[in-house]
Design a protein around this motif. Structure first.
Motif, mmCIF file in Angstrom:
data_model
loop_
_atom_site.group_PDB
_atom_site.id
_atom_site.type_symbol
_atom_site.label_atom_id
_atom_site.label_comp_id
_atom_site.label_asym_id
_atom_site.label_seq_id
_atom_site.Cartn_x
_atom_site.Cartn_y
_atom_site.Cartn_z
ATOM 1 N N VAL A 68 0.734 -1.100 0.244
ATOM 2 C CA VAL A 68 0.065 0.131 -0.185
ATOM 3 C C VAL A 68 1.033 1.227 0.041
ATOM 4 O O VAL A 68 2.037 1.166 0.593
ATOM 5 C CB VAL A 68 -1.063 -0.046 1.144
ATOM 6 C CG1 VAL A 68 -0.329 0.356 2.716
ATOM 7 C CG2 VAL A 68 -1.900 1.328 1.122
ATOM 8 N N VAL A 69 0.601 2.068 -1.006
ATOM 9 C CA VAL A 69 1.128 3.545 -0.881
ATOM 10 C C VAL A 69 0.130 4.517 -0.165
ATOM 11 O O VAL A 69 -0.503 4.625 -0.706
ATOM 12 C CB VAL A 69 1.635 3.805 -2.271
ATOM 13 C CG1 VAL A 69 2.429 5.106 -2.208
ATOM 14 C CG2 VAL A 69 2.728 2.813 -2.873
ATOM 15 N N VAL A 70 0.647 5.148 0.867
ATOM 16 C CA VAL A 70 0.173 6.066 1.524
ATOM 17 C C VAL A 70 -0.047 7.424 0.943
ATOM 18 O O VAL A 70 1.082 7.845 0.488
ATOM 19 C CB VAL A 70 0.822 6.039 3.268
ATOM 20 C CG1 VAL A 70 -0.318 7.352 4.020
ATOM 21 C CG2 VAL A 70 0.462 4.790 3.779
ATOM 22 N N GLY A 71 -1.085 8.311 0.948
ATOM 23 C CA GLY A 71 -1.044 9.506 0.433
ATOM 24 C C GLY A 71 -0.328 9.457 -0.956
ATOM 25 O O GLY A 71 0.701 10.258 -1.206
ATOM 26 N N ALA A 72 -0.786 8.754 -1.787
ATOM 27 C CA ALA A 72 0.001 8.339 -3.144
ATOM 28 C C ALA A 72 -0.321 9.581 -4.056
ATOM 29 O O ALA A 72 0.649 9.337 -5.117
ATOM 30 C CB ALA A 72 -0.966 7.128 -3.645
ATOM 31 N N ALA A 127 -2.844 -5.656 6.803
ATOM 32 C CA ALA A 127 -3.256 -6.401 5.286
ATOM 33 C C ALA A 127 -1.960 -6.305 4.387
ATOM 34 O O ALA A 127 -2.217 -6.905 3.141
ATOM 35 C CB ALA A 127 -4.267 -5.919 4.944
ATOM 36 N N PHE A 128 -0.869 -5.561 4.707
ATOM 37 C CA PHE A 128 -0.210 -5.147 3.791
ATOM 38 C C PHE A 128 1.409 -5.687 3.968
ATOM 39 O O PHE A 128 2.085 -5.197 5.043
ATOM 40 C CB PHE A 128 -0.096 -3.768 3.280
ATOM 41 C CG PHE A 128 -1.494 -3.180 2.685
ATOM 42 C CD1 PHE A 128 -1.770 -3.446 1.462
ATOM 43 C CD2 PHE A 128 -2.421 -2.633 3.715
ATOM 44 C CE1 PHE A 128 -2.930 -3.187 1.011
ATOM 45 C CE2 PHE A 128 -3.491 -2.268 3.259
ATOM 46 C CZ PHE A 128 -3.994 -2.574 1.825
ATOM 47 N N ASP A 129 1.975 -6.335 2.993
ATOM 48 C CA ASP A 129 3.271 -6.797 3.167
ATOM 49 C C ASP A 129 4.427 -5.743 2.895
ATOM 50 O O ASP A 129 5.413 -5.831 3.673
ATOM 51 C CB ASP A 129 3.849 -8.121 2.056
ATOM 52 C CG ASP A 129 2.719 -9.259 2.551
ATOM 53 O OD1 ASP A 129 2.985 -9.805 3.498
ATOM 54 O OD2 ASP A 129 2.169 -9.467 1.237
ATOM 55 N N HIS A 150 -0.214 6.064 13.801
ATOM 56 C CA HIS A 150 -0.617 5.029 14.551
ATOM 57 C C HIS A 150 -1.649 4.148 13.305
ATOM 58 O O HIS A 150 -1.249 2.875 13.280
ATOM 59 C CB HIS A 150 -2.029 5.245 15.445
ATOM 60 C CG HIS A 150 -2.823 4.001 15.742
ATOM 61 N ND1 HIS A 150 -2.568 3.096 16.518
ATOM 62 C CD2 HIS A 150 -4.011 3.754 15.277
ATOM 63 C CE1 HIS A 150 -3.399 1.959 16.543
ATOM 64 N NE2 HIS A 150 -4.453 2.760 15.907
ATOM 65 N N HIS A 151 -2.305 4.755 12.325
ATOM 66 C CA HIS A 151 -2.902 4.046 11.293
ATOM 67 C C HIS A 151 -1.824 3.617 10.113
ATOM 68 O O HIS A 151 -2.046 2.510 9.570
ATOM 69 C CB HIS A 151 -4.019 5.336 10.558
ATOM 70 C CG HIS A 151 -5.140 5.250 11.579
ATOM 71 N ND1 HIS A 151 -5.846 4.255 12.192
ATOM 72 C CD2 HIS A 151 -5.716 6.367 12.023
ATOM 73 C CE1 HIS A 151 -6.840 4.761 12.723
ATOM 74 N NE2 HIS A 151 -6.764 5.841 12.771
ATOM 75 N N VAL A 152 -0.635 4.305 9.891
ATOM 76 C CA VAL A 152 0.149 3.771 9.094
ATOM 77 C C VAL A 152 0.787 2.653 9.579
ATOM 78 O O VAL A 152 1.049 1.536 9.024
ATOM 79 C CB VAL A 152 1.502 5.074 8.840
ATOM 80 C CG1 VAL A 152 2.710 4.306 8.215
ATOM 81 C CG2 VAL A 152 1.054 6.049 8.141
ATOM 82 N N THR A 153 1.116 2.468 10.686
ATOM 83 C CA THR A 153 1.881 1.374 11.471
ATOM 84 C C THR A 153 0.772 0.042 11.369
ATOM 85 O O THR A 153 1.066 -1.078 11.266
ATOM 86 C CB THR A 153 2.199 1.403 12.977
ATOM 87 O OG1 THR A 153 1.166 1.913 13.726
ATOM 88 C CG2 THR A 153 3.520 2.381 12.782
ATOM 89 N N SER A 154 -0.645 0.510 11.503
ATOM 90 C CA SER A 154 -1.651 -0.668 11.568
ATOM 91 C C SER A 154 -1.906 -1.328 10.216
ATOM 92 O O SER A 154 -2.452 -2.269 10.098
ATOM 93 C CB SER A 154 -2.844 0.018 12.007
ATOM 94 O OG SER A 154 -3.608 0.780 10.958
ATOM 95 N N LEU A 155 -1.219 -0.526 9.095
ATOM 96 C CA LEU A 155 -1.511 -1.388 7.927
ATOM 97 C C LEU A 155 -0.384 -2.592 7.838
ATOM 98 O O LEU A 155 -0.697 -3.379 6.645
ATOM 99 C CB LEU A 155 -1.143 -0.358 6.810
ATOM 100 C CG LEU A 155 -2.016 1.027 6.693
ATOM 101 C CD1 LEU A 155 -1.549 2.068 5.785
ATOM 102 C CD2 LEU A 155 -3.508 0.551 6.421
ATOM 103 N N VAL A 156 0.678 -2.597 8.580
ATOM 104 C CA VAL A 156 1.747 -3.580 8.144
ATOM 105 C C VAL A 156 1.522 -4.956 8.639
ATOM 106 O O VAL A 156 1.213 -5.060 9.712
ATOM 107 C CB VAL A 156 2.961 -3.064 8.721
ATOM 108 C CG1 VAL A 156 4.145 -3.981 8.557
ATOM 109 C CG2 VAL A 156 3.304 -1.474 8.605
ATOM 110 N N ALA A 157 1.283 -5.776 7.688
ATOM 111 C CA ALA A 157 1.110 -7.202 8.008
ATOM 112 C C ALA A 157 2.260 -7.878 8.920
ATOM 113 O O ALA A 157 3.371 -7.431 8.750
ATOM 114 C CB ALA A 157 1.032 -7.964 6.650
ATOM 115 N N PRO A 158 1.922 -8.917 9.806
ATOM 116 C CA PRO A 158 3.027 -9.573 10.227
ATOM 117 C C PRO A 158 4.136 -10.063 9.232
ATOM 118 O O PRO A 158 3.791 -10.555 8.195
ATOM 119 C CB PRO A 158 2.297 -11.092 10.866
ATOM 120 C CG PRO A 158 0.761 -10.611 10.901
ATOM 121 C CD PRO A 158 0.556 -9.538 9.867
ATOM 122 N N GLY A 159 5.204 -10.034 9.730
ATOM 123 C CA GLY A 159 6.542 -9.970 8.669
ATOM 124 C C GLY A 159 6.526 -9.056 7.594
ATOM 125 O O GLY A 159 7.514 -9.217 6.647
#
Ligand SMILES: C[S@@+](CC[C@H](N)C(=O)[O-])C[C@H]1O[C@@H](n2cnc3c(N)ncnc32)[C@H](O)[C@@H]1O
Length: 237
Positions: A68-72, A127-129, A150-159
């Protein structure tokens, strides 16, 4: 003579912030740019050089993975990420930015969406690798930055990996090369953003107990060497 694009964007930002609307000016600016009445000052027409460098160094293999690209904005970074094989979502709060992204990249494999980082879709949680954040958090007033982070970090999937590229605020005991990127408020000493460059503490605050800062570089901007940029990479357990 046409107005300096930086002056136009600062004026639109100031009007919006004075209305207590921290994000409305992005749509005003992208819509004016689509009508040929303004230029988006950060729209490089190519991917960010520090993202290009990171991809060249890390050689990530995106096939079978999500990004995912934030503020793309108008999509240049998202296209580079999609070209690496990632199933790429790219979002921005400005509908005009997303329309321009579609126009810029017909037939793109990236999924362009209008969405608000301050209230992202629930199904994007972890949800995002690969999560790429370039200059969005710093474009928000400092009181909104913790929620945005907080929301940027919440996007990162395990691993998964988070890459953050941002203007660097001077360290407390500033070295002479720590030039601020915008004029400071004479009373508070705070930069009169946007942007509000990120301090070292802010960069460190993108971590959680299972999301670790694994590499941090602070180097002169490839295009404006008097300005320092963070390139920070984080990895979730
Ligand atoms: C300074 S621009 C950087 C754009 C792009 N990342 C780049 O580096 O060229 C900040 C971007 O974040 C978007 N933005 C600002 N607030 C946002 C929010 N709350 N949710 C999603 N996008 C946002 C703006 O519309 C704008 O495209």
């Amino acid at each position: 003579m046409p107005e300096d694009p930086d002056v136009v964007s600062r004026r639109l930002a100031r009007e919006s912030l004075d209305r207590d609307d921290a994000t409305g000016w992005f749509e005003d600016l992208y819509a004016a740019a689509a009508d040929g009445e303004a230029v988006v000052p950060w729209d490089r027409g190519t991917a960010h050089q520090l993202l290009v460098d990171w991809i060249n160094e890390s050689q990530p293999e995106g096939t079978g993975k999500t990004a995912v690209v934030v503020g793309a904005g108008t999509g240049w970074d998202a296209e580079l990420v999609a070209d690496r094989g990632y199933d790429t979502t790219a979002f921005d709060i400005s509908p005009s930015a997303i329309e321009t992204a579609h126009r810029n990249h017909p037939g793109s494999r990236a999924h362009y969406r209008v969405a608000d980082l301050l209230n992202p879709p629930a199904d994007w949680h972890q949800a995002f690798d690969l999560v790429v954040e370039i200059y969005t958090v710093q474009a928000l007033p400092r009181p909104l930055q913790p929620t945005a982070i907080h929301h940027v970090t919440s996007l990162v999937a395990p691993g998964g990996t988070l890459l953050v590229i941002a203007a660097a605020a001077p360290d407390a005991a500033a070295a002479p090369s720590d030039a601020p990127t915008s004029d400071a408020d004479p009373q508070s000493g705070e930069p009169q953003g946007p942007p509000w460059p990120l301090t070292r503490a802010t960069i460190q605050s993108f971590t959680t107990p299972d999301l670790h800062l694994i590499q941090l570089d602070r180097a002169p901007s490839p295009t404006t060497p008097s300005i320092l940029r963070w390139r920070a990479e984080y990895l979730r357990d």
